[in-house]
Motif scaffolding. Sequence first.
Motif, short mmCIF file in Angstrom:
data_model
loop_
_atom_site.label_atom_id
_atom_site.label_comp_id
_atom_site.label_asym_id
_atom_site.label_seq_id
_atom_site.Cartn_x
_atom_site.Cartn_y
_atom_site.Cartn_z
N SER A 11 0.78 -1.19 0.14
CA SER A 11 0.26 0.27 -0.29
C SER A 11 0.83 1.00 0.06
O SER A 11 1.51 1.22 0.38
N ARG A 12 0.52 2.06 -0.87
CA ARG A 12 1.04 3.92 -0.86
C ARG A 12 0.78 4.36 0.02
O ARG A 12 1.23 5.53 1.10
N HIS A 44 4.92 0.06 -6.45
CA HIS A 44 4.44 -1.45 -6.43
C HIS A 44 4.79 -2.32 -7.45
O HIS A 44 4.40 -3.40 -6.82
N GLY A 94 -3.71 2.00 -3.35
CA GLY A 94 -2.74 2.56 -4.30
C GLY A 94 -3.80 4.18 -4.06
O GLY A 94 -4.63 4.26 -3.30
N GLU A 105 0.99 2.91 -10.03
CA GLU A 105 -0.57 1.73 -9.90
C GLU A 105 -0.62 0.89 -10.63
O GLU A 105 -0.88 -0.46 -11.42
N GLY A 109 -7.65 -4.91 -5.59
CA GLY A 109 -7.56 -4.01 -5.66
C GLY A 109 -8.62 -2.65 -5.61
O GLY A 109 -8.90 -2.92 -5.72
N ILE A 150 -8.19 1.79 -5.14
CA ILE A 150 -7.57 3.27 -5.23
C ILE A 150 -8.25 4.34 -4.39
O ILE A 150 -9.05 4.66 -4.21
N LYS A 180 -7.58 4.52 -12.86
CA LYS A 180 -6.50 4.03 -12.31
C LYS A 180 -7.39 2.34 -11.95
O LYS A 180 -6.74 1.02 -12.34
N MET A 232 -6.94 -1.82 -13.54
CA MET A 232 -6.72 -2.92 -13.06
C MET A 232 -7.69 -3.54 -12.94
O MET A 232 -7.27 -5.24 -13.12
#
Length: 297
Positions: free
Chosen positions: A161-162, A197, A217, A224, A241, A243, A271, A275
């Motif tokens: 994870s960011r 990532h 993300g 990502e 996933g 975001i 994003k 994904m």
Amino acid sequence: MSILINKDTKVITQGMTGKTGQFHTEKCQEYANGKHCFAAGVNPKKAGESIFGIPIYASVNEAARETGSTVSVIYVPPAGASAAIWEAVEADLDLVICITEGIPVRDMLEVRNKMRAKEAAGGKKTLLLGPNCPGVITPEEIKIGIMPGHIHRKGRIGVVSRSGTLTYEAVAQLTEIGLGQSTAVGIGGDPINGLKHIDIMQAFNDDPDTDAVIMIGEIGGPDEAEAARWCKLNMKKPIVGFIAGVTAPAGKRMGHAGALISGGADTAEAKLAVMEECGFKITRNPSEMAKLLKAML
């Protein structure tokens, strides 16, 4: 098996004599094999002293040589943090984990360029995690960083994870429904950072003890989407996933220094679309991450 670190990893703390460094080093020492793993601190003015039974050395080079440590964690204040990263890289460590938030972008640019030049000249490649990250944990073995240890359980799900807080959220959800984690990695939200990532997804894909991954993300930057395209071609494991920043307005910086929408491709919706195209099970609701993953196993 785990990625990046395990129960035998030996760690140097840079900035251990400061308030933040002391607090978190003590917490890391108390977690699982921490007493065995945290081997050295660095402060040229306090060399020869010790804190929590951990000896303090004048330099990273000396600490690594004396203790056999291969990883360092940095709690040095922003003004000196890039120099601390470079000192660890020059000492040829395997991995440097920089927790410090607020390092000037220009400082990070300089240190990244020096790291690339060292590697191009045939020097050892040192991996950098962060800056502005919570660190990395292999549950019930070792934690290096600021994450709450008690929410983690040993298991077979990878988390990358960011966002620090969302790392903890994903981990707590997994633990609650009986799924432990192989390793949880916070890569940090700064615009110039080390491992991306894609690097962590490659490591999870190669790890025989990771069965599936939650990848989290944020808005801003192409990372990502690049990871998702790599996963479409290479990843053999199920991925959920998410975001953060679906409602973020363009041009406004949100929380992390790197979370800034500049063009059309780095919005949350763009994003998520990439994904989904790449085979991820996506969610717009962060409270569903673990449940979705469990349904895929």
